[in-house]
Each structure stands twice: as structure tokens, then as C-alpha cells.
Design an enzyme around this catalytic site. Sequence first.
Site, PDB file in Angstrom:
ATOM      1  N   GLU A 283      35.196  77.735 -21.024  1.00 42.51           N
ATOM      2  CA  GLU A 283      33.740  77.839 -20.990  1.00 42.51           C
ATOM      3  C   GLU A 283      33.032  76.620 -21.576  1.00 42.51           C
ATOM      4  O   GLU A 283      31.826  76.442 -21.373  1.00 42.51           O
ATOM      5  CB  GLU A 283      33.292  79.103 -21.736  1.00 42.51           C
TER       6      GLU A 283
ATOM      7  N   GLU B  87      56.581  85.177 -26.231  1.00 35.85           N
ATOM      8  CA  GLU B  87      55.990  84.949 -27.558  1.00 35.85           C
ATOM      9  C   GLU B  87      57.043  84.827 -28.656  1.00 35.85           C
ATOM     10  O   GLU B  87      56.727  84.467 -29.786  1.00 35.85           O
ATOM     11  CB  GLU B  87      55.017  86.067 -27.909  1.00 35.85           C
TER      12      GLU B  87
END
Length: 273
Positions: free
Chosen positions: A83, A114
Amino acid sequence: MSKEIQKITEQSSKYRHLEKMSTQELLKNINAEDQLVPLAVQREIQSIEDVVEVIVKQFQKGGKLFYIGAGTSGRLGILDASECPPTFGVPAELVNGLIAGGDKAIRKAVEHAEDDTKQAWRDLEAHHIQKEDVVIGIAASGTTPYVVGGLEACQSKGIITGCIVCNPHSPISKVSDFPVEVIVGPEFVTGSSRMKAGTAQKLVLNMITTSVMIKLGRVKDNKMVDMQLSNAKLKKRGRLLISEALGVSEEKAAELLKTHGSVRKAIEHETHQ
């Protein structure tokens, strides 16, 4: 005596028998829990300020910002990074979001991604990380091996680290120069850290990048003068910003926007006439 990590994010919900609640009861109770989040963020304002100040300092030296995370946390980092260019007109490589498992993990969970303590550093190297950069680990638990390993590697190479976590005294905080610990308490659905913890992380990310960009001059008054005019909605917003800033009609603002190509240039040119 060292403090033990408190896995508050994994503690049992204070609500029981959720399946017996009416829809309204579910919504009211979720909302009641959500209202605790900004208060938890408020308690970390000083820590967030420290992160903002160091990012501004490193950006002024030519550095970049990296987020590293897994699952929801990784996706939130990617969202915030993606953004920044359209909102503030900065290069896409200035703020970067990296997720365990790579781009395919944005939409679907990648098994065991992960758990790899070495992969985050490999991912950072692929993005040409340098000593002037800042790396922020995002993890509700504060224990994600991908993030711990990445921050450890950064610290060993003199790269500034930070984190956004939702448990106190976590392994990730211990390898962060600038830890932000937003303790939101147990989730409405036990262990579902996409809820309050995810909301807290999003709020902190908004605060960090918005404040950094304002400090770097990417906002004039209260306006996104450097935003990218990439669709009809944003072009209209640009015209309205110019119209309001200069006190001219929207038609005149449209002419100025077309002539100067950006909200900032249009406002600055006309202001200095």
C-alpha cells in the site's frame, strides 16, 4: 532471573460454548474483545515511536524497510508494504513484505515453511538487504522460527531489527533492537490470532508507515499529494485534493492535474505563482 515467555495468545478464551450463542451474541462478544485492541496499542506508543524514528533515520541514509512473518502476520506485512507506493508515491522496493513459504503462501498455507530458521535470511539476501536497512519481524506468538532466525542473522550482521508481537518477553523480542509488544489477551476463539492479534498488528503497521511517510514529507497538510493516479477513483480524489487546497473548481483542478501530472506539483506550482 530471566522472564519466561507468557503464551497469552494461546490462553483459553474467556467465552465458552460459542456454538450455543446467537448470531448477535457472537457479534457483540467479538466486538467487545476488539475494543480492547486500540487500548493495548496505546500502551506501546513509546515503543512504536522508537521504531518510526529509527526507520526515518535509516531511510535518510538510503536504507529500506523489510517485514518478515508467517501466515497472517506475513500477509499483513505484505499488505502494508504493497500500500505504500500507491498511497505515498514511493518506490516499490522501499518497503518490502516477505512471507515464509514465498508468494504462494499469501493465499494458501505452506506446510512447515515457518519452521525453517535459515530461510528468512535467504529471502532477505534475494532482495539485496544492506546494512542501512531495517527488518521488522511480525509474529503474534513471538516464537516463529522463520522470524527468529531472520532477526538473529540480521543482528549478527549489524542490521537494525524490530518486531511486532503479542506475547511479552518472547524469543523474537529478545533478538529485536526495537520490540513492540501489543498484549491483547486471549482470543475470542482460543488461539485464533488472526483476530485481535492480527488487528493489533495491522494498527501498528498503519501507524509506522503513515508516520514515517509524513516525517519524510510525503504528506502535505493532511493530503496524499504523492499518491499514484492509477485509476478513475484516485484521479477524482486527486482533483478534489487540488480543488480544496487551491480553492478552485474541480474542472480547473482537472486541468492542473493534467498539466502537472501529480497533486503535489499542481499545488506547489499554483501556490508559488
